[in-house]
Structures are given as C-alpha cells and as structure tokens.
Design an enzyme around this catalytic site. Structure first.
Site, mmCIF file in Angstrom:
data_model
loop_
_atom_site.group_PDB
_atom_site.id
_atom_site.type_symbol
_atom_site.label_atom_id
_atom_site.label_comp_id
_atom_site.label_asym_id
_atom_site.label_seq_id
_atom_site.Cartn_x
_atom_site.Cartn_y
_atom_site.Cartn_z
ATOM 1 N N HIS A 126 -10.982 -5.744 8.153
ATOM 2 C CA HIS A 126 -11.809 -5.681 6.954
ATOM 3 C C HIS A 126 -13.008 -4.750 7.132
ATOM 4 O O HIS A 126 -13.788 -4.580 6.197
ATOM 5 C CB HIS A 126 -12.330 -7.072 6.574
ATOM 6 C CG HIS A 126 -11.257 -8.023 6.141
ATOM 7 N ND1 HIS A 126 -10.408 -8.612 7.030
ATOM 8 C CD2 HIS A 126 -10.905 -8.465 4.915
ATOM 9 C CE1 HIS A 126 -9.569 -9.403 6.369
ATOM 10 N NE2 HIS A 126 -9.846 -9.329 5.086
ATOM 11 N N GLU A 153 0.805 -1.212 0.000
ATOM 12 C CA GLU A 153 0.000 0.000 0.000
ATOM 13 C C GLU A 153 0.848 1.277 0.000
ATOM 14 O O GLU A 153 0.526 2.248 -0.683
ATOM 15 C CB GLU A 153 -0.950 -0.001 1.198
ATOM 16 C CG GLU A 153 -2.075 -1.025 1.108
ATOM 17 C CD GLU A 153 -1.634 -2.440 1.473
ATOM 18 O OE1 GLU A 153 -0.490 -2.601 1.952
ATOM 19 O OE2 GLU A 153 -2.428 -3.381 1.294
#
Length: 338
Positions: A135, A66
């Site tokens: 998540h 990321e």
C-alpha cells in the site's frame, strides 16, 4: 486548458477531482474507470461525484484486474477514446506491468507513429498514511526506466490540477503518480496556461544549495529550507514535476548557481530514481560543483510497519544532516568536513 482560479484553499484530492470533472466536461472521448472509482468515489474520494454527474457509461467501476484495466484502456485508445484509469494503490499496479511496458509504452514506436495511445494511468503512491506493504510503494523508477512513457507527479494542489489536465491532453501514455500522503494538503488553485508538463519549477529561490525533490517530498524540502534558513543557509528548492522526460535545463541552472545539491525521495536509495538525477547533474555541472551531490532516500528495505515509517521516510533532520555534509570549508577528509 481553460484557466481556473480559486482563492480558497483546495486539497490535492479536490484539485484532482476538479481536473477530472473539467476534462470530462470538455471532451466526450474522456473516460474514467478503475477499481471503486464509480459510485464510491475512489478509496481516497478523488472521483467523488463524477459518476453521478457524468453517468456510469463514462465513469465506472471495473473488476479487480489491473492487467485487464490497462489492456482495455489500450484498446479504447486505439479506437479514439482517452481513458483515465486508476490503480487503487501503487503496488497493486504490478499485475498490469506487462501491459504497461510491453504494449502501452511501445505501440506508438511499433507502428512508427501511426497509432498513439493517449492513456493516463493514475497511481496513488508513496508512504506516510500508516499503510502496510503493498500500500506504500514508491515505484517511480520502474516506469521512468521504460522508454515511451511520460511520468509525472505533483507536489501541490495547483500542480495536481495543471499536470492532470496536461496529461489527459497528451497524445502519449502518462503514468500519473499521486502522492497519497498529500491528498489532504491544501493550497490555492490557480491553474492558468500550461507551462509545459515536462518542466521543473523552482519553488523557492536560494543561493547556497539546491534541494531537488518531487511529489510527496516537495513539501518536506520546503520545510527543510525554512529550517535551514534559521541556521543561516539559503536553500533553493526545485520541484521536478516531470520525472520522464527530465528537465535538465532548469535543474542544472539551479545547481550551477548554488554549487551544491541534495536529491530527496521516499523510494529506496539503491538503484533509485535519485541515482539518475545525481548522474545527470554531475555530468552537466561538474565544474560548478563544490561538493559531491548527495541523496537522502528511504532505506533499502521492504516498506516497514506503520509505527516505523517515520524513521524510514526522509525528514527534515536527515536532509539538514546531508546539507551539513556538503563540504562547507576547504578541510575535507573522505568526503566529510575535517
């Protein structure tokens, strides 16, 4: 932005896909990249078909890195491109946080405006999908606390299209928070001329109390307003759309009219984004308020297991309970009706 009108219902994921496709077609400097966004079409299929249509030089996969994704986007934007990058899930974006806060948010100020970074960071966020921790985070407060970033989140498919097109056109970096529990919610797509993506919208008119919501909680707030109407309460619903900058004018006009307000969000309450909303409303509407502004939020715990998330996330009953506590008569003890 070219007007788009479809009478048939479109899902939020479909509206986002349409927005990306239209932006790619309209501007050759727009690129879409991130984890699994290429041939797979994304974990939630938001980028489905884009690589096949525009080629893998404009829509492509990246390594699971990321920080590298955002760092690459910064370099591309410095050289005239408009990257739209995806973090696969909300909590997966944290490795890129240093790049976002130290560089993406600051470079325009650091160069006194000579270098702009038209980067959009798409982040599927929030709960309601039966996921587990890492998540289902609601991380909006981290980004709104960072000057130099625009932070927006849609509550409807129509707004998903409109806000994403506006974000891609923006000269400033935008954190685009996509409420993953609403990806499959459908509605008409009628994205005409932009109203400005820093403006809130009154989704439902009312006279008794203002519900202030954004992203995944907009639909919940509207459902609550319907339930409250059956109890004789006329609830106005304001969809913030833009979390930073904040539309004080629209929000405060609504609260000044109703005299009462409840702020709703999925994120934990302590230090959450709703605290800033309450402060701004209280400072600007103090003499119009008939009761303290209340919050209905997620609990101050790490995100719970899937079987417990329905108890963690704000729902209609919890919001109605807060509305009931808004001092509807003159006999008040300790903030509650006597």
């Amino acid at each position: 932005m070219t007007a788009v009108h479809e009478t048939s219902a479109v899902s939020m994921a479909g509206a986002l896909n349409r927005a990306l496709a239209d932006a790619l077609a309209a501007d050759p400097t727009v690129l879409v990249f991130g984890e699994d966004v290429g041939p797979l079409g994304g974990v939630f299929r938001v980028t489905d078909g884009l690589a096949a249509r525009f080629g893998e030089d404009r829509v492509f996969d990246t390594p699971l890195a990321e920080s590298g994704i955002v760092g690459t986007a910064i370099g591309m934007a410095m050289n005239g491109l408009r990257p739209v990058v995806e973090m696969q899930f909300d909590a997966f974006a944290y490795p890129a946080f240093e790049q976002i806060t130290s560089h993406l948010a600051k470079l325009r100020n650091r160069t006194r405006g000579r270098v702009s970074l038209p980067v959009v960071v798409r982040v599927p966020y929030g709960g309601g999908i039966g996921g587990v921790e890492h998540h289902c985070d609601s991380s909006e407060a981290y980004y709104t606390h960072t000057p130099g970033l625009r932070v927006v989140t849609p509550g409807t498919p129509d707004d998903a299209y409109r806000l994403l097109r506006d974000s891609i056109d923006s000269p400033d970096p935008v954190i685009f928070l996509e409420p993953k529990r609403r990806y499959w919610a459908k509605g008409p797509l009628d994205a005409g001329p932009s109203i400005g993506f820093d403006r809130a919208l009154v989704r439902r008119e009312g006279r008794d109390v203002t519900l202030i919501a954004y992203g995944p909680m907009v639909a919940t707030a509207l459902e609550t307003a319907e339930a409250a109407a059956e109890e004789g309460r006329d609830v106005e619903v304001v969809d913030l759309r833009s979390l930073s900058p904040f539309d004080d004018e629209t929000v405060c006009a609504s609260v000044a009219k109703t005299g009462r307000a409840v702020v709703v969000h999925e994120a934990s309450g302590f230090g959450g984004y709703g605290a800033e909303v309450v402060a701004r409303v209280t400072e600007r509407c103090f003499h119009h308020l008939h009761a303290p502004v209340l919050r209905v939020t997620g609990f101050d715990i790490p995100y719970p297991p899937p079987k417990l998330e329905e108890h963690h996330l704000p729902g209609v009953d919890r919001i109605l309970d807060a509305i009931d506590r808004l001092q509807w008569d003159d006999r008040v003890v300790g903030g509650y009706r006597a």
